[in-house]
Design a protein around this motif. Structure first.
Motif, mmCIF file in Angstrom:
data_model
loop_
_atom_site.group_PDB
_atom_site.id
_atom_site.type_symbol
_atom_site.label_atom_id
_atom_site.label_comp_id
_atom_site.label_asym_id
_atom_site.label_seq_id
_atom_site.Cartn_x
_atom_site.Cartn_y
_atom_site.Cartn_z
ATOM 1 N N GLY A 62 0.762 -0.936 -0.086
ATOM 2 C CA GLY A 62 0.167 -0.069 0.193
ATOM 3 C C GLY A 62 0.856 1.282 -0.294
ATOM 4 N N VAL A 63 2.185 1.449 0.939
ATOM 5 C CA VAL A 63 3.089 2.181 1.120
ATOM 6 C C VAL A 63 3.329 2.363 -0.584
ATOM 7 N N LEU A 64 3.636 1.457 -0.722
ATOM 8 C CA LEU A 64 4.612 1.823 -2.309
ATOM 9 C C LEU A 64 3.589 2.568 -3.527
ATOM 10 N N ILE A 65 2.853 2.127 -2.832
ATOM 11 C CA ILE A 65 1.711 2.734 -4.227
ATOM 12 C C ILE A 65 1.415 3.654 -4.405
ATOM 13 N N MET A 66 1.126 4.409 -2.500
ATOM 14 C CA MET A 66 1.376 6.044 -2.466
ATOM 15 C C MET A 66 2.400 6.811 -3.089
ATOM 16 N N THR A 67 3.563 5.524 -3.043
ATOM 17 C CA THR A 67 4.735 7.003 -3.126
ATOM 18 C C THR A 67 4.362 7.370 -4.776
ATOM 19 N N VAL A 68 4.073 6.251 -5.892
ATOM 20 C CA VAL A 68 3.460 6.272 -6.310
ATOM 21 C C VAL A 68 2.841 7.741 -6.859
ATOM 22 N N LEU A 69 1.426 7.546 -6.067
ATOM 23 C CA LEU A 69 0.674 8.305 -6.273
ATOM 24 C C LEU A 69 0.705 9.990 -5.794
ATOM 25 N N PHE A 70 1.870 9.850 -4.699
ATOM 26 C CA PHE A 70 1.962 11.263 -4.534
ATOM 27 C C PHE A 70 3.514 11.793 -5.201
ATOM 28 N N GLY A 71 4.107 10.950 -6.068
ATOM 29 C CA GLY A 71 4.877 11.060 -6.773
ATOM 30 C C GLY A 71 4.612 11.309 -8.187
ATOM 31 N N ALA A 110 7.599 8.371 -13.911
ATOM 32 C CA ALA A 110 7.685 7.372 -13.781
ATOM 33 C C ALA A 110 9.279 6.676 -12.712
ATOM 34 N N VAL A 111 10.498 6.956 -13.623
ATOM 35 C CA VAL A 111 11.041 6.326 -12.653
ATOM 36 C C VAL A 111 11.344 6.595 -11.559
ATOM 37 N N GLN A 112 11.257 7.698 -11.830
ATOM 38 C CA GLN A 112 11.961 8.399 -10.530
ATOM 39 C C GLN A 112 11.125 8.596 -9.277
ATOM 40 N N VAL A 113 9.344 7.917 -9.140
ATOM 41 C CA VAL A 113 8.747 7.146 -8.416
ATOM 42 C C VAL A 113 9.347 5.695 -8.572
ATOM 43 N N VAL A 114 9.842 5.305 -9.005
ATOM 44 C CA VAL A 114 10.457 3.529 -9.117
ATOM 45 C C VAL A 114 12.013 4.458 -7.792
ATOM 46 N N ILE A 115 12.285 4.768 -8.779
ATOM 47 C CA ILE A 115 13.620 5.661 -7.286
ATOM 48 C C ILE A 115 12.628 5.091 -5.683
ATOM 49 N N GLN A 116 12.300 6.751 -5.850
ATOM 50 C CA GLN A 116 11.214 6.866 -4.857
ATOM 51 C C GLN A 116 11.353 5.146 -3.814
#
Lengths: 253, 464
Positions: A62-71, A110-116
């Protein structure tokens, strides 16, 4: 188109590398949520029928998905900034491919979000979450993260073109992230949801993404669950990307 | 090089940007589109650079149709937008590289071209510095260099010196002229600086409310105006009529006007008429104390063709972002107002303005007397300004970075100044029945008071 995308993508990467803290800024929220929710809902895990040993174990996907959404949900803001700075007009006056302009921006987000997401995963590990740390499975999970990042960055970029202003765009960004997340099993297992929220989850792409990641990072990975999540996220990102590119092509006052 | 026939463009908001505009730009010339903000200059350029669509009209750029051959048009033009189109967080070289790649140039070619351009614009030593560290003038030079990387045939410059200080502006003018001289580059530029159009262009096209009012060489344009103004100051002007009649016998004198002991003569050619006028005076036995003559400025030309001064007029041909939201979802009486304001844009209004401007011109001549007093007042004010500015400088030193007080101060001074002149004017205009047209005076006086501070006087000026 692909070479243009490559050169433009490089430009954005270069800029991000020059101000890494800036690109990592959106990490603050997921990290705080990870900490708060991890503590707040700690005793959830003691409820009968809770699908994981500890809440934080359950919450990692869930928090990984959150990272994507916020990022990536505010990726369009920088497009508007680029438009008012004049760099977009300059690209548009050149023969550069219009699709490449959107594609490079979206890929960069997207790449930035993956790193995050990888950083968040490390944080979760330090907080004692026990998910699968098999690199192949993590890589597979990241593929969903990447696709979801593409989708939300594309949505934000497309909306930016349509709305032309930051203020409504930020509202839309909030609207995309918060409710969608609560309408999924990112934080609360399906069993504990009211029926109607569960029903909405069926058409919520985030639900599929989170289930897909949860399936692959589980102690015993469920490849069918992953394939389903991957497939839906893939279609979702393809559709939003197509929409964003056509919105951008139509952008001509 | 550029051929526009009856171009029409209306924005989605309904604002008319370009109205039946026809224009031809020849190969190797610099043509300036001169007009106030929102006159349709930028809209025209955006259509020509394929950035904007248009309603109808026939347009070719460098021989290619801008509708059916967009790619070829884009390959043959360079575009420098009003905003800096260079990326702040890349170095100069990276910006140039990227631009070269986007024009699908070979890497080797780009590298050699960068050297060439860097030498040309004298930016070689800052090429590997981040653009965010550049000064405004340098950024503009880099911007032009990036627009030239692919050796375009036509260069579009949209307000090239907007927001630059005077030295940078003049240096940029030199580069632009050099580009035209040495490379025979065709340049279409827009500007609302009269001086820029005057100094830079082979021909000026005055554009107002989306229409071109006149296209001519700037000097010819100025010649068309009532000619030069020769002012003769007499020691003891006992019989003003006699002097005036005596001098009016010359057929080159078109008009004349007394201002206290000064006689203003509108003549076709100032330089050649001065000796003859002086001869006449001594023949009539009057001693001329002081002679001066001035050429009309492009502003006079602008007033002639558009009915208002370039500073005073604001067009409506812009694409305003709020049009999309205005009055949507209610907004009560404002919803109606938005619509009314749009209806006001109809071209019929222009004729009204013209009539009024004739009166206005008359007024303007009268005001010469009044301006004498004005000047003294202005000088008083100026002294006071200097004190003020000294104080301000001191207060400024510790925090040189913040620009806020720098702007706030002049604004305040301007306000005070405007108040003063307002009073002055009221007492002065009581004997003349028509009141002073509102548009012009505030601006003009403000401009005078800040004459030595050239850049401050322009309103922010962006087309946004």
């Amino acid at each position: 188109m692909l070479t243009d995308t490559w050169y433009l993508f490089n430009k954005y990467v270069k800029i991000s590398m020059r101000m890494p803290l800036w690109s990592l800024f959106s990490l603050i929220q997921p990290l705080i949520w990870l900490f708060i929710f991890g503590s707040l809902f700690e005793y959830f895990a003691e409820l009968p029928g809770f699908p994981a040993d500890t809440y934080i174990d359950y919450f990692v996907p869930g928090v990984l998905i959150m990272t994507v959404l916020f990022g990536s949900s505010w990726a369009g803001v920088s497009l508007l900034r680029e438009i008012s700075a004049g760099t977009v007009d300059k690209m548009l006056a050149s023969p550069a491919s219009r699709s490449a302009i959107v594609l490079s921006r979206v890929l960069h987000s997207a790449v930035q979000v993956v790193i995050q997401a990888l950083i968040v995963l490390v944080a979760a590990w330090m907080m004692g979450a026990t998910t699968s740390y098999n690199p192949i499975y993590i890589l597979l999970a990241m593929s969903i993260i990447l696709l979801l990042g593409v989708a939300f960055a594309a949505l934000s970029n497309g909306l930016a073109i349509m709305l032309q202003r930051e203020e409504p765009l930020v509202i839309m960004g909030n609207l995309m992230t918060m409710p969608l997340m609560f309408f999924s099993s990112a934080m609360v297992p399906e069993k504990f949801m009211p029926e109607w929220i569960h029903a909405i989850g069926i058409v919520n792409p985030i639900e599929y993404a989170v289930t897909g990641i949860r399936s692959i990072l589980a102690a015993e990975p469920d490849f069918n669950g992953f394939a389903m999540g991957f497939g839906v996220t893939f279609l979702f990102s393809a559709a939003t990307l197509y929409w964003a590119i056509s919105a951008f092509k139509a952008y001509r006052d | 090089m550029i051929n526009i026939k009856k171009l029409n463009k209306t924005y989605a908001s309904g604002a008319l940007a370009v109205d039946q505009l026809s224009l031809q730009v020849n190969e190797g010339e610099i043509l300036a589109l001169l007009g106030p903000n929102g006159a349709g200059k930028s809209s025209t350029i955006r259509v020509l650079t394929t950035l904007s669509g248009f309603d109808d009209g026939e347009v070719t750029v460098a021989g290619y149709n801008i509708d059916s051959e967009q790619e070829k048009v884009r390959q043959s033009i360079g575009y420098v937008a009003q905003e800096t189109g260079v990326d702040y967080f890349l170095t100069g070289r990276e910006n140039l590289m990227l631009q070269g790649h986007l024009y699908r140039m070979k890497k080797k070619d780009i590298v050699s071209r960068i050297d060439e351009l860097a030498n040309y614009f004298e930016i070689a030593d800052v090429l590997d510095t981040l653009v965010s560290n550049y000064s405004g003038g340098m950024r503009r030079k880099l911007d032009i260099a990036t627009a030239l990387i692919h050796r375009p045939k036509v260069l579009f410059l949209d307000e090239p010196t907007l927001g630059l200080d005077t030295p940078s502006r003049q240096s940029l003018w030199r580069y632009i002229r050099k580009l035209n001289d040495e490379l025979n580059l065709t340049i279409l530029l827009t500007t609302h600086y009269l001086e820029e159009a005057d100094k830079l262009s082979n021909r000026v096209a005055i554009i107002h409310k989306g229409q071109i009012k006149v296209i001519e060489n700037p000097d010819t344009l100025k010649d068309q105006i009532r000619g030069d103004v020769v002012s003769l100051q007499f020691k003891v002007p006992e019989d003003k009529n006699q002097i005036a009649n005596g001098l009016s016998k010359n057929d080159f004198v078109k008009d004349q006007k007394w201002e206290q002991d000064k006689l203003h003569l509108y003549v076709s050619n100032g330089a050649t008429s001065i000796p003859r006028l002086i001869e006449n005076c001594s023949a009539l036995n009057y001693t001329v104390e002081n002679v001066s003559y001035s050429r009309p400025t492009l502003d006079d030309v602008f007033i002639q063709y558009t009915g208002s001064s370039i500073d005073a007029s604001e067009g409506d041909g812009e694409n305003k972002w709020w049009e999309k939201w205005a009055g949507k979802g209610g907004g009560g009486k404002w919803a109606k107002k938005w619509q009314e304001e749009q209806a006001d844009d109809s071209p019929e209004n222009t004729t009204d303005e013209k009539q009024w401007s004739a009166e206005e011109a008359e007024q303007w001549h009268k005001s010469k007397e009044w301006s004498e007093e004005e000047t003294t007042q202005w000088q008083d004010n100026k002294q006071w300004n200097q004190e003020e500015s000294a104080a301000w400088h001191e207060s400024q030193q510790p925090q040189a970075e913040s620009t806020e007080p720098l702007q706030a101060q002049p604004m305040e001074l301007k306000k005070k100044k405007a108040e003063n002149t307002q009073k002055e004017k009221q007492s002065d205009t009581t004997d003349s029945e028509t009141s002073w047209p509102k548009n012009n005076d505030g601006d003009e006086n403000n401009n005078q008071s800040w004459g030595n501070n050239n850049d401050k006087k322009w309103p922010d000026g962006s087309d946004k």
